[in-house]
Design a protein around this motif. Structure first.
Motif, PDB file in Angstrom:
ATOM      1  N   UNK A 133      88.071 -34.279   8.233  1.00 56.55           N
ATOM      2  CA  UNK A 133      88.234 -32.894   8.396  1.00 56.55           C
ATOM      3  C   UNK A 133      89.671 -32.449   8.320  1.00 56.55           C
ATOM      4  N   UNK A 134      90.561 -33.361   8.523  1.00 60.50           N
ATOM      5  CA  UNK A 134      92.168 -32.815   8.193  1.00 60.50           C
ATOM      6  C   UNK A 134      92.195 -32.697   6.736  1.00 60.50           C
ATOM      7  N   UNK A 135      91.447 -33.447   6.065  1.00 59.08           N
ATOM      8  CA  UNK A 135      91.948 -33.281   4.516  1.00 59.08           C
ATOM      9  C   UNK A 135      90.903 -32.525   3.780  1.00 59.08           C
ATOM     10  N   UNK A 136      89.941 -32.018   4.598  1.00 61.84           N
ATOM     11  CA  UNK A 136      88.762 -31.382   3.574  1.00 61.84           C
ATOM     12  C   UNK A 136      88.336 -30.254   4.451  1.00 61.84           C
ATOM     13  N   UNK A 137      88.584 -30.148   5.782  1.00 66.12           N
ATOM     14  CA  UNK A 137      87.767 -29.097   6.806  1.00 66.12           C
ATOM     15  C   UNK A 137      86.046 -29.587   6.601  1.00 66.12           C
ATOM     16  N   UNK A 138      85.973 -30.932   6.034  1.00 62.83           N
ATOM     17  CA  UNK A 138      84.305 -30.966   5.999  1.00 62.83           C
ATOM     18  C   UNK A 138      84.122 -31.829   7.492  1.00 62.83           C
ATOM     19  N   UNK A 139      83.060 -31.631   7.929  1.00 61.95           N
ATOM     20  CA  UNK A 139      82.619 -32.221   9.265  1.00 61.95           C
ATOM     21  C   UNK A 139      81.604 -33.345   9.173  1.00 61.95           C
ATOM     22  N   UNK A 140      81.586 -34.416   9.481  1.00 58.97           N
ATOM     23  CA  UNK A 140      80.501 -35.375   9.527  1.00 58.97           C
ATOM     24  C   UNK A 140      80.496 -36.164  10.668  1.00 58.97           C
ATOM     25  N   UNK A 141      79.497 -35.759  11.441  1.00 57.95           N
ATOM     26  CA  UNK A 141      79.370 -36.229  12.981  1.00 57.95           C
ATOM     27  C   UNK A 141      77.880 -36.388  12.894  1.00 57.95           C
ATOM     28  N   UNK A 142      77.452 -37.460  13.815  1.00 58.53           N
ATOM     29  CA  UNK A 142      76.160 -37.762  13.954  1.00 58.53           C
ATOM     30  C   UNK A 142      76.120 -38.287  15.495  1.00 58.53           C
TER      31      UNK A 142
END
Length: 529
Positions: A133-142
């Motif tokens: 998230x800090x590097x790319x704003x991408x959220x990967x949670x499950x």
């Protein structure tokens, strides 16, 4: 666009293009033995293939390229990462730009200069989700990582990722995981509680070490840590809105919630917080059965024999929150009276409460669990109070209609003019045209001799439909009482939201003790809109 999926410890930054002059960034960290120096083998002209700053930073995620710090996770805990500790490379500038905690760690007055930093209380998958998230704003949670990711986002002060985790939990909230989620986000009043899957050695006590060694528990699709006995100061979450949603879900589907696997794992504070609620949709006898199951599980957690005395001991204040007077005498006789949890004196007093008048005082409330939302309302139809209203076994009755759907939970009645007195009373609501009794309660109340009204409640709320005529009845046995005069035919109750509830009153012909629109008993109606 944020994507929702499980982030694993071996995830790499998304990349499909081959880099000119190089094979791409090194593979993700694997368990290592002795510490090794950071490797920074250059990749020729990789920047030229990245059109934006976001792409360039995303390429550096979980990569040794240009990295200047490593984080060591899972050290000394074989269960945290299969095969031993993991070393995850990172870049101080990127972390400090995204988190005040990392900024203080690297640039503050007591900044670390170490090339490797151990994080014993953070899960590798959750830490990778934070870095992504800090590097790319991408959220990967499950489901398997959301709770540990929420813990990690809070630990490192990344509120945007916290919000994504809370949104995920809200979308996946169900009756069968509401209790387990509630116990991890709500502890004592005004505080919250979460126990990550990994704790530092300093967090443990004798029981905590045993419980932290357990594997995580998957409940209704969400992976939770096992409950642990950390003190309130160790409670880290503060999610009042999510806690409120959990409680609303429990209110609406109480039977499903207490039947779920996670119910017996909740802590005593969460149990009490739920038992105090007036809005549970369940019969009190079934609620008592669930509380007994919880007590048996708690005895086992505390390594106590499952005896009547120990169940009473672990329940503590929770036992006083069971509303035994709401049960029928048959329900009480078949369950609580034989449970061994109540003392003989309490059982006798409750049986007397069910069967005799005047009723003895009991320590348990008879306030109904009305399964209703909003604030309790009350209207009074009299403008003045006078003395001497007598009783001879005949009901006081008043008819009424209302302009909107409401639920009546009780009446306010006048008490004795001769000082403190106990009354025996039967209250009813009858649908006038059908002559159908919708609800009634044989009970009693104590008065103090003043001209105040005294609450007498139904065991369950009674639904009142708009523009239908009903009869409110109260049959009192006791000395002469106060009574109301200068009655109003129309009473309007307004809420702060400017919604109006309009009652119209009519005298009730026939067998009536004398109550009318102008004067008599049943001065107040207590209701919810």
């Amino acid at each position: 666009m944020a994507s929702l999926g499980q982030a694993g410890a071996g995830d790499q930054a998304p990349e499909s293009e081959a880099e000119p002059g190089a094979a791409g960034p090194p593979p993700s960290p694997t368990p290592l033995g002795p510490l090794i120096p950071l490797q920074r083998e250059p990749l020729y002209n990789w920047q030229a293939t990245k059109a934006s700053l976001k792409e360039r930073f995303a390429f550096l995620f979980n990569s040794e390229l240009l990295s200047d710090v490593r984080f060591v996770l899972g050290k000394g805990r074989g269960g945290a990462a299969a095969g031993g500790p993991q070393r995850i490379p990172a870049h101080r500038f990127v972390l400090a730009a995204g988190s005040a905690v990392f900024d203080a760690m690297f640039n503050g007055g007591m900044a670390t200069t170490s090339a490797e930093i151990e994080l014993p209380d953070v899960e590798p998958a959750a830490f990778l989700a934070l870095l992504r998230f800090l590097y790319s704003d991408e959220v990967q949670i499950g489901p398997e990582t959301v709770m540990t990711t929420l813990y990690t986002a809070k630990k490192y002060a990344v509120p945007a990722l916290e919000a994504h985790c809370v949104e995920f939990l809200t979308k996946h909230l169900r009756a069968d995981n509401a209790f387990m989620l509630l116990t991890q986000i709500q502890g004592e009043r005004g505080s919250t509680r979460f126990h990550p899957l990994v704790h530092s050695p300093n967090d443990r006590n004798s029981r905590g070490a045993e419980m932290n060694s357990r594997s995580p528990k998957l409940v209704a699709g969400i992976q939770f840590s096992e409950p642990s006995p950390l003190p309130p100061k160790a409670r880290l979450f503060d999610e009042p809105q999510l806690a409120s949603l959990c409680l609303d879900t429990i209110d609406k589907s109480t039977m499903d919630a207490i039947s779920a696997e996670g119910f017996t794992d909740i802590d005593i504070d969460t149990l009490c917080a739920v038992l105090e609620r007036d809005t549970l949709s369940i019969r009190e006898s079934r609620l008592f059965g669930a509380v007994v199951r919880w007590a048996e599980a708690e005895c086992q957690r505390q390594q106590l024999p499952v005896t009547f005395g120990n169940k009473q001991k672990v329940l503590g204040k929770a036992l006083s929150l069971i509303r035994f007077p709401l049960m029928t005498i048959e329900e009480f006789a078949a369950g609580p009276a034989q449970s061994g949890i109540l003392s003989d004196r309490e059982v006798v007093n409750l049986f007397l409460h069910f069967t005799v008048n005047p009723k003895p005082r009991v320590e348990y409330t008879d306030r109904p669990r009305c399964c209703l939302r909003g604030k309790e309302c009350c209207i009074n139809r009299f403008q003045q109070v006078e003395s001497r209203w007598g009783y001879s076994g005949t009901s006081d009755r008043i008819r009424f209609t209302v302009n909107r759907r409401i639920s009546i939970v009780g009446f306010g009645l006048y008490g004795s003019i001769h000082g403190p007195t106990d009354y025996q009373v039967n209250i009813q609501i009858i649908e006038y045209e059908k002559k159908q009794t919708l609800g009634q309660n044989d009970t009693g109340f104590s008065c103090d001799g003043t001209a105040n009204t005294f609450r007498v409640m139904f065991k369950e709320p009674i639904e009142i439909l708009p523009n239908v005529c009903y009869t409110a009845c109260a049959t009192l046995k006791g000395p002469d009482s106060h009574y109301g005069t200068k009655g109003l035919k129309k009473v309007v109750h307004e809420t702060p939201a400017a919604s109006k509830t309009v009652f119209l009153f009519f005298s009730s012909p026939g067998n009536n003790n004398g109550t009318s629109i102008e004067d008599g008993q049943i001065p107040e109606i207590i209701f919810y809109t």
